[in-house]
Motif scaffolding. Structure first.
Motif, PDB file in Angstrom:
ATOM      1  N   CYS A  28       0.632  -1.016   0.224  1.00  0.00           N
ATOM      2  CA  CYS A  28      -0.080   0.009  -0.236  1.00  0.00           C
ATOM      3  C   CYS A  28       1.152   1.333   0.122  1.00  0.00           C
ATOM      4  O   CYS A  28       0.648   1.998  -0.368  1.00  0.00           O
ATOM      5  CB  CYS A  28      -1.017  -0.078   1.075  1.00  0.00           C
ATOM      6  N   LYS A  29       2.355   1.013   0.237  1.00  0.00           N
ATOM      7  CA  LYS A  29       3.240   1.767  -0.238  1.00  0.00           C
ATOM      8  C   LYS A  29       3.745   2.441  -1.570  1.00  0.00           C
ATOM      9  O   LYS A  29       4.446   1.638  -2.163  1.00  0.00           O
ATOM     10  CB  LYS A  29       4.137   2.434   1.449  1.00  0.00           C
ATOM     11  N   PRO A  30       3.161   3.703  -1.861  1.00  0.00           N
ATOM     12  CA  PRO A  30       3.040   3.858  -3.670  1.00  0.00           C
ATOM     13  C   PRO A  30       5.099   3.185  -3.941  1.00  0.00           C
ATOM     14  O   PRO A  30       6.074   3.547  -3.188  1.00  0.00           O
ATOM     15  CB  PRO A  30       3.197   4.958  -3.603  1.00  0.00           C
ATOM     16  N   SER A  82       8.842   7.214  -4.892  1.00  0.00           N
ATOM     17  CA  SER A  82       7.242   7.172  -4.292  1.00  0.00           C
ATOM     18  C   SER A  82       6.485   7.542  -5.218  1.00  0.00           C
ATOM     19  O   SER A  82       5.415   6.891  -5.707  1.00  0.00           O
ATOM     20  CB  SER A  82       6.947   8.437  -2.697  1.00  0.00           C
TER      21      SER A  82
END
Lengths: 299, 227
Positions: A253-255, A269
């Motif tokens: 879920c972290k880009p 990111s």
């Protein structure tokens, strides 16, 4: 939230402009992390038998020349130094442990930000553009560089809590996310002899990799184990003396976005941070897969 | 055709110009150049206009779209066409995670691959992906159709309500309460129509259908005594 960025050069075409290419990448991630920023640059490698320490002192006008002279006479070896704002790079013709012990003895208030043959870590609290300009990032040369813009969640907004984190020779890590098992893992790693200077979760991830690499594992093996042992959300970018790696957790879920041309590999990111790179229009651009790591290493 | 260069104008100025078309359309065709991964481009449109975005877009591009046709000539970041109501959004490249999240209607076409959580909690949109989709796609999908010409990642259709899912390639794993279902004539007809609308030349009979086993969300008479 935090922003992370990395740029790894596959050949020597852009080595003289590494900092110039990287500065806009770091600044582009200000929206994701305006409270602190830092970067680890690899280059200007010292010869065998030497170690390079990046050392910070709170005083801007600290007398590094005298410290270097004192170290030189105590260790009975050559010590070169170069000042950059309130940080100095000390090149010591000795081993890392002796150099660190000597520094601690002579100047206990100085903080070692990084140690190794190639790595230099520079980080501070403040806006990314201010930190880039304070350390003259745009003028820096090297082979690869990773950076971080921080929006703190897990620990205080301090220079110590900002990224990149280094807990071992030439190793560093930047992290976007939050780990959920860092306290227990920190205790375990402390028992294994890894030292920590903050309560930060990301430092534990760096310490974990140091521990694995110290046991003789390759970067690939260490990352395979990390995927099993680290719990939480993470996109990591990792630097070693010769390598550069990106890894995402299974939830992802972290880009993260990556770009590759024949000259470089870049990660960020968000794509916004890649738009100023040369040839980005024709680069291969992709989102790294969950629970997967990507490694580039100089042979 | 009106073109905004986003290296010169702000996304807000571009979006405002598009929003101003709501009551009376003064210009049918719009374009944006140099999007450079900027977020929220062409969000909240409510007019019968066509918008071309030339380059890679950032997060939430064409979110909440109503009526308009938005084409991204590049990749799209997270949440493209999220909560779309109607109209068509087409991504020529890849889409990042949560493409078409919670969208109520319209058509989302992705010509490349889509990342994780494609069509999460979709509520009536039709999503057609030429490539593959990532894990947890169509999680809690309520209504609409999801067509995947490539492969699907882990936990497809977890806690699914009534979305019709069609996948041509492999499915890494099905989520809770999602099962493979028989492909009947009406499903071939529906899929044929969706592939045609998307402009993809694929054989509908090569797809498998997945749907809800309806064990998680429906009332079970066995549990009547509990109430």
């Amino acid at each position: 939230m935090c922003g992370i960025v990395g740029l790894y050069l596959k050949n020597d075409k852009y080595q003289n402009s590494l900092g110039e290419l990287f500065e806009p990448m770091l600044i582009a991630m200000t929206d994701r992390g305006p409270d602190s920023a830092g970067f680890a640059i690899y280059g200007d490698e010292v010869a065998e038998g030497w170690v390079k320490l990046t050392v910070r002192h709170v005083e801007e006008d600290f007398d590094w020349a005298t410290l270097a002279d004192q170290m030189s006479s105590v260790l009975n070896c050559k010590v070169d130094w170069m000042q950059n704002a309130n940080v100095a790079v000390l090149k010591v013709n000795s081993d890392e442990a002796s150099a660190r012990a000597c520094l601690l003895e002579l100047c206990p208030e100085a903080l070692v930000l990084s140690a190794g043959a190639s790595i230099e870590i520079l980080k501070e609290v403040g806006l990314p553009e201010n930190i880039a300009s304070k350390f003259n990032l745009s003028g820096m040369k090297g082979t690869h560089i990773i950076g971080h813009t921080r929006m703190a969640t897990e620990s205080a907004v301090t220079m110590e809590g900002s990224h990149p984190f280094s807990t071992g020779s030439d190793l560093c890590l930047v992290h976007n996310g939050s780990l959920s098992n860092h306290n227990r893992l920190r205790d375990k790693l402390k028992r294994e002899g890894i030292t920590f200077v903050t309560e930060n979760d990301s430092e534990v991830a760096a310490g974990y990799l140091t521990w694995r690499l110290n046991q003789g594992e390759t970067l690939k093996e260490a990352l395979e184990h990390a995927l099993k042992d680290l719990d939480g959300f993470f996109t990591f970018t990792i630097g070693t003396k010769d390598g550069f790696a990106v890894m995402r957790d299974p939830i992802a879920c972290k880009p993260a976005v990556m770009a590759e041309t024949e000259d470089y590999v870049a990660m960020a990111s968000e794509y916004q941070a890649l738009t100023t790179l040369p040839g980005i229009e024709n680069a291969k651009v992709w989102e790294p897969e969950p629970a997967t790591f990507y490694i580039w290493e100089r042979k | 055709m009106k073109t905004f260069d986003l290296a010169v104008s702000t996304v807000r100025e571009f979006n405002q110009a598009l929003h101003d078309e709501k009551n009376i359309v003064t210009e049918k065709e719009w374009a944006a150049t140099n999007p450079k991964g900027m977020h929220n481009i062409a969000v909240g449109l409510d007019a019968d206009i066509a918008v071309d975005i030339h380059g890679h877009a950032g997060y939430f591009c064409a979110g909440m779209n109503k009526t308009a046709a938005v084409t991204i000539h590049g990749n799209a970041g997270q949440g493209v066409a999220e909560n779309m109501m109607s109209g068509v959004v087409r991504v020529k490249g890849d889409a990042s995670q949560a493409a078409g999240a919670t969208a109520h209607g319209g058509l989302l076409v992705i010509e490349g691959n889509a990342g994780a959580r494609c069509g999460i909690s979709m509520k009536g949109v039709d999503i057609v992906v030429k490539g593959s989709i990532g894990h947890m796609s169509c999680f809690m999908g309520q209504s609409g159709s999801l067509v995947v010409c490539g492969d699907a990642g882990e936990a497809l259709g977890d806690s699914l309500y009534e979305v019709h899912i069609y996948v041509k390639g492999t499915v890494k794993s099905l989520g809770a309460d999602c099962i493979e279902k028989e492909m009947r004539e009406e499903h071939i007809a529906e899929l044929t129509g969706l592939l045609e609308k998307a402009g993809f030349d694929e054989d509908p009979s090569a797809f498998k259908r997945y749907g809800s086993a309806r064990q998680l969300y429906t009332f079970k008479v066995d549990n009547a005594s509990a109430y």
